[in-house]
Structure formats: structure tokens, C-alpha cells
Design a protein around this motif. Structure first.
Motif, PDB file in Angstrom:
ATOM      1  N   LEU A 134      -4.456  -9.795   7.756  1.00 49.29           N
ATOM      2  CA  LEU A 134      -4.896 -10.670   8.848  1.00 49.29           C
ATOM      3  C   LEU A 134      -3.704 -11.264   9.591  1.00 49.29           C
ATOM      4  CD1 LEU A 134      -7.256 -11.961  10.271  1.00 49.29           C
ATOM      5  CD2 LEU A 134      -7.198 -13.812   8.620  1.00 49.29           C
ATOM      6  N   THR A 135      -2.642 -11.550   8.859  1.00 49.33           N
ATOM      7  CA  THR A 135      -1.493 -12.208   9.478  1.00 49.33           C
ATOM      8  C   THR A 135      -0.618 -11.227  10.264  1.00 49.33           C
ATOM      9  OG1 THR A 135      -1.507 -13.627   7.542  1.00 49.33           O
ATOM     10  CG2 THR A 135       0.345 -13.866   9.032  1.00 49.33           C
ATOM     11  N   PHE A 136      -0.378 -10.062   9.671  1.00 47.54           N
ATOM     12  CA  PHE A 136       0.577  -9.150  10.297  1.00 47.54           C
ATOM     13  C   PHE A 136      -0.075  -7.914  10.911  1.00 47.54           C
ATOM     14  CE2 PHE A 136       2.842 -11.336   6.844  1.00 47.54           C
ATOM     15  CZ  PHE A 136       3.725 -12.056   7.633  1.00 47.54           C
ATOM     16  N   GLY A 137      -1.330  -7.682  10.565  1.00 46.64           N
ATOM     17  CA  GLY A 137      -2.006  -6.489  11.083  1.00 46.64           C
ATOM     18  C   GLY A 137      -2.063  -6.434  12.599  1.00 46.64           C
ATOM     19  N   PRO A 138      -2.482  -7.513  13.257  1.00 43.71           N
ATOM     20  CA  PRO A 138      -2.627  -7.473  14.713  1.00 43.71           C
ATOM     21  C   PRO A 138      -1.346  -7.062  15.428  1.00 43.71           C
ATOM     22  CG  PRO A 138      -3.708  -9.385  13.868  1.00 43.71           C
ATOM     23  CD  PRO A 138      -3.006  -8.763  12.714  1.00 43.71           C
ATOM     24  N   HIS A 139      -0.193  -7.484  14.896  1.00 44.19           N
ATOM     25  CA  HIS A 139       1.070  -7.112  15.525  1.00 44.19           C
ATOM     26  C   HIS A 139       1.239  -5.605  15.500  1.00 44.19           C
ATOM     27  CE1 HIS A 139       1.453 -11.255  14.090  1.00 44.19           C
ATOM     28  NE2 HIS A 139       2.299 -11.458  15.095  1.00 44.19           N
ATOM     29  N   ALA A 140       0.986  -5.028  14.338  1.00 45.26           N
ATOM     30  CA  ALA A 140       1.137  -3.582  14.199  1.00 45.26           C
ATOM     31  C   ALA A 140       0.132  -2.859  15.076  1.00 45.26           C
ATOM     32  CB  ALA A 140       0.952  -3.194  12.736  1.00 45.26           C
TER      33      ALA A 140
END
Lengths: 567, 230
Positions: free
Chosen positions: B12-18
Motif C-alpha cells: 500500500l505504501t510503495f506500490g502506487p509509486h511503482a
């Protein structure tokens, strides 16, 4: 656009340098192990011991299960649940099924009211004991006896009620009442005690403390003077060794002994008032185990010394002597010495307005049970009596200073009165003033019984658990007792011995319980599902807005070509 | 099971960036270098901010809300804008269009922020047995922050890089940039000044960042049109 191979090269290098940094950070962070439980409580494990190889008490120490409350559905499988029970909610069926019949349970956490906490002794004085408290005490005594006499194959812990635990329990109860399984949103709790497998204590030691007040030396050797022994056993036994403070049994006896030693040390320090008797003070250990320490102590005396003992007075549970004391003897009441002791005591008792009764219990030599401390003396043909607030001989491991025996239930006044009674009758005997009305230890004189001394020692004893196998040879408490006795009497020494082989004890008596609020695996799976769909939606949304719908469709339609492009 | 929860929160924290990187044309134009450089700039900015905070801010023993101190904090927060300005204008980017440049910068900025502020607490906290909603909320916060960084980068690129923008939009752009730049201070005020609970604060953040992202998007495309036609 840049040269793709160059860019790829640069990117690779960058990643490689990043990886090492990230790895380093992860290694550093992984070393940090934090205890982040929502609640951490001190818990006291049910004692684990063997009598002649037969197991008793709780046989397991480590705990890692979900919590349940008393509202479980009857007949449900609790073998993976830690049931939390406040003392007041315990019922007969539960005790019968799970403690006596040994039905499987994940664990049991018993919540005791705060009045049973050893540190709760500041404000109380024994008076104003309500019927409610007495009722709780009765339940606890009953429960304790059942717990220590059964072999339980799950961990049992005691804790004290506090706000955190109460709120946790309320949460769990709400769940159980609704019949829901524990989830993150509805408050599932996990109780964890990490503890190694309990190990046998190798050769538990018992330590006896003795001291002398030598009588006035006449022309001959002082050893030829008759001796009066005053004895009290100081150790305890209870369902939770970490909580067995035994304020009454036998903290009050120890206090009494110390005060008597103090009073007579004042008298004996002056040659004019030094009596013609040697006084022998003995603080013995191993009391709950048939007075094993007393036995060892007496055996260590030489024959001459043993014969010089005129009589011995054992002090026991003076604190419950509000309604009168009992003098327990093993010789028939017609015996001259017994008569003398009893009459001496009852004379003084009459003056003090106390009731004293005489109880005669014959010793059965073939039975190994020693119910009173004086019986160890009697077995060696030394006249002895036990002065106790208890009227009936206790069974093995009964009235040995367990969970319920704390400061809250000990009357300080009763101890003061009892001390005065014993000291006064002793003094009259020593100075040959029997039957005369004279008060040696009058109140408010320098020779009066000091209530503050009694109070402070009672406080110390009520906050110090003293189960003998868990007291090391140089335990601070034993050292304190030795020092206190040495302040008053001469020739104080310690006698270390090994507790006789019938009993085996296991360690890990105190632990820390961590209570975690946990999410169920189903919750995490659901969360993963939601997150996955969120990311997929985001991906599709971004592709559509920046590249168009066709691109999105083509992503799925021709994956091989995309792979080729990426490479 | 706890590792599971950690992975969930990390996704949830880093997925959107990727996802943002791979879904948008950024991946096609290979703008990772730009993002990484921006992240380095972010680190530098964070360091400068720390030094400033340590120099100018008094250490308060209590958790109370002190307006003057908060104002100072907000001012120091504007160092972020300076950092972003540096990343957008001074960094020598490979020849990528402005359109992609601001996205790469915003992405790198937000990612560095997430790594710096959220990774360590996540690793320490979410792996534990104890369950709290905090880390899920923190993940949502990271999402809001990504949107906010992107909008700020977009507005910044409009302000500093685009010369021929419609005159009428200029005040709106500056106003929006101001709002976006003060957003961290606003949320901190809500949290410590008005004592909002974390879920409320995060909800507010998500909502405002969404609206700000939409507005900046509209502004950007509005500025895009005349320039593409010209």
C-alpha cells in the motif's frame, strides 16, 4: 532519446550501489527487536513440583494462544484458548472439569483482586474486613488447595486485576457473548508468555537461623543452665511461589519471635535482670514440608544441648488469633511440663483478656506427617508446644502462607497481644514469678511491646515471597533476618541443609505476559485482495489516461512483444 | 502472519509509486535516472530542513500547539519548494519532455519521502504481533503524498519552466502551488492543533490531495493546449 544500452548500464550500476545500502539498512533494522505489545503484565506461574516423583501443579510454562473468557459455549474445544477467569467468576463446574478432571485447555489466566497483591499492604490493618473479602478469601483458599493437589497439563498463571487487563477482558467477553470469531476489528487477543521449559531445581537448600541469649553464668558453666527455645518457621508454600508471602503463616510467628528476642535482649543486657535460663531462638525453614528444617536443626544439636532444653515454644499463625489462641501439645495435658506451660499462658491470658485453649494431638510415629512444629521436638522427647491462632491441625501444604494469606487479613493487634502473652508468660517462668500479678512488659514503658516494630516487620514479611527452594543461601531476606536477630542476641549463625528428597521443585515462577491485539489471517488476505484490486485499478486508470484504452488492451493481448521491448 | 501484514502495508505504501512508473509513459522514456536524482535532492533538502529545525526550533517538552513555533516550522517546510525548484530547473535531465520531467521529479520526490519517513516505522511496527490500523493509514497517507508531490511538481514546472502560459491562469497556478506547499503544515495543525484523530487526518489528506491533483491536472492540460497549438 538517450542511448538505451548506456542508460541500462547506468541504471544497473545505480541499482547495485543502492542494493548494498538497502541491505545494510535492513540488517540494522532487523536487529531492533521491539516489545510492542498493547499490554504487558507480570504474571505468576502456578507452582510445579513433585512429591516422591508424582507430578503436581502446572507442568507447562510457555503460553501462546488466543484469549477466551468465561462465557465460552459449553462443550466447545478450548485446547487452543487461554481462558481468562477473574476469581469472582470461577464456578464449580469449571474447577471440576478443567482442574480436577484435567480437560484440555490452552492455558488459564486467573485474575486476582488487588487486595491479594503483596504490595497492597500499606493502607490496611486487618480491621474492617468485610464479608465480601472473606468470601473471596474462602474461594481462593479452596481453589489454591485444588490447584496444588492436581497435576495440570496446561500453563496456569496468576495476575492481578488492573485497568488494562479489565478492558482487554471486557473486549473478549463482548466477542464471546456475540459468538463471533476473533478478528482485528472485533478485538482478537493473543496471550504470549515466552518461557523455557521449567527445569528441576537441583538440591534445594533450606537455611535455619539460630541465636542465643545466654543466661546469667553462676558458678558453673552457662551450658549447664536450662534452655528455653523459641522457634518459628519462616518459609512459605503456595500456589504461586512469587506471591506466597504468608503474612499470617508464618510471618506473624517470625515477627513475634523477633519482638520477643528484642524484649529479652533488653532484659538480658543488664546483669541484674539476666535470667537463669538460656534463651535459644530458632528461625527454621522447610515448615510446609513437615518442618523438615526444624528436624534437621534439632538433629544437629548434640545430646547435651538437646537435654538442656527445658521446653520449646513454637509460634505459628499468631495473626489469626483474634478470637483466642490455641496451645497445641503432643503430650497429655496431665503432663507436668505441659500443665506448667499452659497454666503460665492462661494466667497471663486472663489478665490480658485473651482466650487460650489447649489441644492435645498424639503423634503417630508411623505417619510421616508433622502437622505442628513442636511435634519435631516431641519426637526427640523434648517438651514443646505450638502457640497458634489455628485450632485444627493443618493438612500437608495447607495453611502454609499461600495466595490468600497476606497483610490484608492479618490483624496487627492480634500479633501484639499474642507476643505480649508469650513474652509475659516466659518472663514469669524465667524469673520465677508464676501466678503473681505483675506486668513486666507493660505498655508504654521501655519494655513494652512495640507495635511499630511489629508493623514494620510484618510489612517486610508481607512483601517478601519466601518459598524455601527458591530462596538462595545468601538471599537478602535471610541476611536481613540474620542481621536483625544478631542485633538482639549473641552467637547468631546460619545452618544450611538440603531439603529432604521427597519434594522436587521446578523453576520459572515469575514471567511476563504480553497481550497482543491481533488480526486474523482472513483479514490480511482480504486486505491483500483489496490492495491488489486497488493497484490494478490504479494501473488501468493511469494507462488509460496517459496512453489510451488501446494501449491497455494491447498490454494484455501481446505480452511477448512487450517482453521483447523491455529487453 | 505478521510478515504478511508488513507486506500488505508495504504494498500500500510503495506500490502506487511503482504502478505509476510502469503504467505511465515514464517507463517507456526511461526516466528512472531523473527520479533517482530527485530522490537524492530530496535527501539533501531533508538534511537542510533538519539542520534548520534543529537550529531555529525550541524543544518543547509538552505536545502542545505553539502558533509561533508552528509558523516557523511551516516556513522551514517551504525549503521543500526550494528543493523541488532545484530538482526541476537545475538538474541536467536527459532530453525528456517537460510533461514527463515533472512526473519523474514528483515521483522521485514522493518515493524518497515514503522511504525516509515510512519504511523504518513500518518495518519495526507492522511486523509485530500487535495489530493496529496505523500502518494501513500510513500507507494511505503515502498515496496522498504521492498525489500531492505530483501536483506540486506539475505546478512548479508550470511556474518555472513554461514561459508562454495563459495570463489568466497565472494567479490560479500560484495560489494552488501555495496551497499545496502549505498542505503539510495544515495537516500537522489539524493533527496537533485541533487534535484530530489519525483516520480523520488521513481522510482529509486523501480528499484534499485528490482535489488538488485534479485541479493541477486541469491547469496543466489547460496550459498544454495553447502551447501545443502554437
Amino acid at each position: 532519446m538517450a542511448n538505451p544500452t548506456n542508460a541500462a548500464e547506468g541504471r544497473r550500476q545505480m541499482f547495485e550501489s543502492f542494493y548494498s545500502v538497502i541491505a545494510l539498512v535492513f540488517i540494522l533494522v532487523a536487529c531492533v527487536e521491539l516489545c510492542d505489545a498493547s499490554t504487558v503484565v507480570d504474571v505468576y506461574r502456578l507452582i510445579q513440583y513433585d512429591i516422591a516423583g508424582v507430578p503436581f501443579g502446572s507442568r507447562v510454562a510457555s503460553l501462546n494462544h488466543h484469549a477466551g473468557s468465561s462465557l465460552f459455549a459449553p462443550g466447545s474445544d478450548l485446547s487452543r484458548t487461554v481462558v481468562i477467569f477473574p476469581l469472582s467468576e470461577l464456578n464449580e463446574t469449571f474447577i471440576r472439569e478443567y482442574i480436577e478432571q484435567g480437560k484440555p485447555l490452552g492455558g488459564l489466566l486467573l485474575l486476582l483482586p488487588r487486595i491479594f497483591h503483596p504490595d497492597n499492604s500499606e493502607t490496611v490493618g486487618g480491621h474492617g474486613v468485610s464479608s465480601d473479602k472473606e468470601n473471596l478469601k474462602k474461594i481462593l483458599v479452596n481453589l489454591e488447595q485444588k490447584l496444588i493437589h492436581s497435576s495440570i497439563h496446561y500453563p496456569v498463571y496468576f495476575a492481578f486485576e488492573d485497568e488494562d487487563l479489565d478492558s482487554v477482558l471486557a473486549d473478549i467477553k463482548k466477542n464471546d457473548a456475540a459468538g463471533q470469531p476473533a478478528t482485528a476489528t472485533t478485538g482478537g487477543y493473543k496471550l504470549i508468555v515466552t518461557s523455557p521449559t521449567p527445569k528441576k531445581l537441583t538440591s534445594p537448600t533450606i537455611t535455619n537461623i539460630q541465636g542465643w541469649l545466654p543466661g546469667l553464668k553462676g558458678d558453673g558453666d552457662s551450658n549447664q543452665l536450662p534452655t528455653i527455645a523459641i522457634v518459628a518457621s519462616y518459609d512459605t508454600f503456595g500456589a504461586a511461589p512469587g506471591l506466597s508471602v504468608g503474612s499470617d503463616s508464618n510471618g506473624s510467628g517470625v515477627v513475634g519471635l523477633l519482638e520477643i528476642a528484642r524484649l529479652f535482649s533488653i532484659l538480658y543486657s543488664n546483669p541484674h535482670t539476666r535470667g537463669k535460663y538460656n534463651l535459644l531462638f530458632g528461625l527454621t525453614s522447610g515448615g510446609p514440608y513437615n518442618y523438615n528444617g526444624t528436624h534437621k536443626w534439632l538433629r544437629s544439636f548434640d545430646q547435651r544441648l538437646r537435654e538442656s532444653i527445658d521446653y520449646a515454644i513454637c509460634l505459628n499463625s499468631l495473626g489469626s488469633g483474634e478470637n483466642g489462641l490455641w496451645v497445641h501439645v503432643s503430650k497429655p495435658p496431665e503432663n507436668a511440663y505441659v500443665k506448667q506451660i499452659f497454666e503460665g499462658l492462661s494466667d497471663v491470658a486472663q489478665e490480658l483478656g485473651l482466650k487460650v485453649g489447649l489441644k492435645h494431638k498424639k503423634i503417630n510415629i508411623s505417619n510421616s506427617r508433622v502437622a505442628w512444629e513442636h511435634e519435631q521436638f516431641s519426637r526427640l522427647r523434648v517438651t514443646a508446644a505450638t502457640v497458634s491462632g489455628l485450632s485444627v491441625a493443618p493438612n500437608l501444604l495447607e495453611n502454609t502462607g499461600g495466595l490468600s494469606d497476606n497483610r490484608e487479613f492479618v490483624s496487627e493487634d492480634a500479633v501484639v497481644q499474642s507476643v505480649k502473652l508469650v513474652a509475659e508468660s516466659l518472663a514469669r517462668h524465667i524469673y520465677g514469678q508464676q501466678g503473681k500479678k505483675m506486668e513486666i512488659f507493660a505498655d508504654n514503658t521501655s519494655l513494652g511491646v512495640n507495635p511499630f516494630y511489629i508493623k514494620s516487620w510484618l510489612h517486610l514479611l508481607s512483601t517478601t515471597p519466601r518459598v524455601a527452594p527458591f530462596l538462595s543461601k545468601d538471599n537478602p531476606f535471610i541476611m536481613a533476618l540474620k542481621k536483625e536477630l544478631a542485633d538482639h542476641v549473641a552467637e547468631v549463625n546460619l545452618q544450611h541443609d538440603v531439603l529432604d528428597g521427597m519434594f522436587t521443585f521446578y523453576d520459572s515462577t515469575v514471567a511476563t505476559l504480553q497481550i497482543y491485539q491481533v488480526a486474523s489471517v482472513t483479514f490480511d488476505l482480504l486486505l491483500l485482495l483489496v490492495l491488489g484490486s486497488y493497484l490494478i485499478t490504479l494501473f488501468s486508470f493511469l494507462v488509460i489516461t496517459t496512453r489510451g484504452v488501446d494501449d491497455l488492451i494491447s498490454l494484455f493481448r501481446r505480452p511477448p512483444s512487450r517482453k521483447a521491448k523491455a529487453a | 502472519m505478521t510478515m504478511f501484514h508488513f507486506f500488505n502495508c508495504a504494498i500500500l505504501t510503495f506500490g502506487p509509486h511503482a504502478v505509476y512508473y510502469s503504467a505511465t509513459p515514464l517507463s517507456e522514456y526511461d526516466t528512472l535516472g531523473t527520479s533517482v536524482k530527485t530522490a537524492v535532492v530530496y535527501l539533501g533538502t531533508a538534511l537542510v530542513k533538519l539542520v534548520c529545525l534543529a537550529t531555529f526550533l525550541k524543544v518543547s517538552e509538552s505536545d502542545s500547539f505553539d502558533p509561533s513555533q508552528e509558523l516557523l516550522k511551516a516556513l522551514i517546510g517551504f525549503i521543500d519548494v526550494a528543493g523541488l525548484y532545484f530538482a526541476l530547473t537545475q538538474l541536467t535531465h536527459r532530453n525528456i519532455s517537460q510533461n514527463h520531467k515533472f512526473q519523474a521529479v514528483g515521483l522521485g520526490w514522493a518515493f524518497a519521502d515514503s522511504v525516509l519517513h515510512r519504511l523504518a516505522p513500518l518495518w519495526v511496527g507492522a511486523r509485530g504481533l500487535e495489530f493496529t490500523w496505523d500502518y494501513i493509514l500510513q500507507g494511505l497517507e503515502a498515496n496522498a503524498n504521492l498525489m500531492l508531490s505530483l501536483s506540486l511538481a506539475a505546478l512548479g514546472s508550470l511556474m518555472w519552466l513554461r514561459k508562454n502560459k495563459p495570463k489568466t491562469l497565472i494567479p490560479i497556478i500560484y495560489a494552488c502551488a501555495g496551497i499545496v506547499a502549505t498542505m503539510p503544515s495544515i495537516t500537522s495543525y489539524l493533527r496537533w492543533g485541533l487534535k484530530w484523530h489519525l483516520p480523520e487526518v488521513v481522510g482529509f489528506q486523501v480528499l484534499t490531495s485528490l482535489t488538488m491533483a485534479l485541479i493541477s491536472w486541469q491547469l496543466f492540460s489547460a496550459c498544454q493546449r495553447p502551447s501545443s497549438s502554437a
